[in-house]
Design a protein around this motif. Structure first.
Motif, PDB file in Angstrom:
ATOM      1  N   PHE A 120       0.821  -1.206   0.000  1.00 35.96           N
ATOM      2  CA  PHE A 120       0.000   0.000   0.000  1.00 35.96           C
ATOM      3  C   PHE A 120       0.859   1.262   0.000  1.00 35.96           C
ATOM      4  O   PHE A 120       0.487   2.264  -0.601  1.00 35.96           O
ATOM      5  N   VAL A 121       2.011   1.201   0.673  1.00 38.81           N
ATOM      6  CA  VAL A 121       2.906   2.363   0.721  1.00 38.81           C
ATOM      7  C   VAL A 121       3.466   2.684  -0.664  1.00 38.81           C
ATOM      8  O   VAL A 121       3.563   3.841  -1.056  1.00 38.81           O
ATOM      9  N   VAL A 122       3.822   1.635  -1.420  1.00 41.40           N
ATOM     10  CA  VAL A 122       4.449   1.860  -2.734  1.00 41.40           C
ATOM     11  C   VAL A 122       3.450   1.840  -3.886  1.00 41.40           C
ATOM     12  O   VAL A 122       3.859   1.948  -5.046  1.00 41.40           O
ATOM     13  N   VAL A 127       1.893  -1.307  -8.862  1.00 41.97           N
ATOM     14  CA  VAL A 127       1.340  -2.445  -8.128  1.00 41.97           C
ATOM     15  C   VAL A 127       2.353  -3.576  -8.118  1.00 41.97           C
ATOM     16  O   VAL A 127       2.888  -3.949  -9.154  1.00 41.97           O
ATOM     17  N   MET A 128       2.612  -4.117  -6.929  1.00 41.06           N
ATOM     18  CA  MET A 128       3.515  -5.257  -6.797  1.00 41.06           C
ATOM     19  C   MET A 128       2.693  -6.539  -6.851  1.00 41.06           C
ATOM     20  O   MET A 128       2.019  -6.893  -5.883  1.00 41.06           O
ATOM     21  N   THR A 178      11.321 -14.853   0.823  1.00 39.30           N
ATOM     22  CA  THR A 178      10.522 -14.076  -0.135  1.00 39.30           C
ATOM     23  C   THR A 178      10.149 -12.710   0.436  1.00 39.30           C
ATOM     24  O   THR A 178       9.982 -11.752  -0.316  1.00 39.30           O
ATOM     25  N   GLY A 179      10.040 -12.617   1.748  1.00 36.12           N
ATOM     26  CA  GLY A 179       9.772 -11.324   2.375  1.00 36.12           C
ATOM     27  C   GLY A 179      10.893 -10.343   2.090  1.00 36.12           C
ATOM     28  O   GLY A 179      10.659  -9.179   1.742  1.00 36.12           O
ATOM     29  N   LEU A 184      13.167  -5.728  -1.357  1.00 40.48           N
ATOM     30  CA  LEU A 184      14.087  -5.255  -2.403  1.00 40.48           C
ATOM     31  C   LEU A 184      13.326  -4.773  -3.636  1.00 40.48           C
ATOM     32  O   LEU A 184      13.669  -3.754  -4.236  1.00 40.48           O
ATOM     33  N   GLN A 185      12.252  -5.509  -4.011  1.00 41.28           N
ATOM     34  CA  GLN A 185      11.404  -5.092  -5.139  1.00 41.28           C
ATOM     35  C   GLN A 185      10.765  -3.728  -4.877  1.00 41.28           C
ATOM     36  O   GLN A 185      10.694  -2.876  -5.762  1.00 41.28           O
ATOM     37  N   ALA A 186      10.281  -3.553  -3.647  1.00 43.57           N
ATOM     38  CA  ALA A 186       9.614  -2.294  -3.285  1.00 43.57           C
ATOM     39  C   ALA A 186      10.580  -1.117  -3.366  1.00 43.57           C
ATOM     40  O   ALA A 186      10.220  -0.032  -3.833  1.00 43.57           O
ATOM     41  N   VAL A 187      11.808  -1.341  -2.918  1.00 43.53           N
ATOM     42  CA  VAL A 187      12.826  -0.283  -2.970  1.00 43.53           C
ATOM     43  C   VAL A 187      13.098   0.110  -4.427  1.00 43.53           C
ATOM     44  O   VAL A 187      13.151   1.294  -4.770  1.00 43.53           O
TER      45      VAL A 187
END
Length: 196
Positions: A120-122, A127-128, A178-179, A184-187
């Motif tokens: 929700f933050v990113v 969309v991830m 995976t967390g 890393l994906q979000a960054v």
């Protein structure tokens, strides 16, 4: 104006309806498991059946969404949330019944809630969607929980618990790994969004 196909697909479709149905099954599952109260009777089997049907809708809505081109941003967000509600409620209930260590439930829930909040933050940057690792995590968690839910002790004795414990240990490792990958994906997503 964006040409993204996800923006042209109506949110109200069969795939998303199945996702919502899965969310609505969670309270029913909790009620069945709580009503059984560890007695391994009819309500336990009803809880197992509800969990199985809910998990099947997860596969079904994904297959339908992909085959019919019904992938939406709502589905990308609601589907993992539905999974987390079902998995989370099962873990908490098993811990409340004294059948699963609380620390396992807490580690998994902290990871799941943390990743959901991060999505929700990113979301303003993009969309991830669930990754392959995330999907594997859900599958392994599901199998582990399913084994814990099944009242197999009468037939398999201590083996039933050990099978569930090994699967849960694998799920725990995949959940943590995976967390970290999602973080890393979000960054990367945030950096790319800021540059754009």
């Amino acid at each position: 104006m964006s040409n993204s196909p996800t923006e042209r697909v109506p949110t109200l479709n069969i795939a998303n309806a199945l996702t919502v149905a899965r969310i609505l099954m969670v309270p029913l599952f909790i009620w069945f498991l709580a009503s059984d109260d560890g007695r391994d009777g009819l309500f336990r089997w009803l809880a197992v059946a509800t969990f199985a049907v809910a998990i099947y809708t997860d596969k079904l809505d994904g297959d339908i969404a992909r085959s019919r081109g019904l992938i939406t941003d709502f589905g990308k967000i609601a589907d993992p949330i539905a999974d987390k509600l079902l998995i989370g409620s099962a873990l908490v209930m098993l811990s409340l019944l004294g059948e699963l260590w609380w620390w396992v439930t807490i580690v998994i829930l902290v990871r799941e809630l943390g990743i959901t909040l991060m999505r929700f933050v990113v979301i303003r940057y993009g969309v991830m969607a669930a990754s392959r690792g995330g999907k594997l995590k859900t599958v392994v968690q599901t199998f582990a929980i399913f084994v814990f839910l099944l009242p197999l002790t009468a037939w398999l004795g201590a083996w039933a618990w050990w099978i569930g414990a090994v699967l849960m240990a694998a799920a725990l490792v995949i959940t943590v790994v995976t967390g970290v990958d999602y973080v890393l994906q979000a960054v990367k997503l945030r950096r790319a969004g800021k540059r754009a």
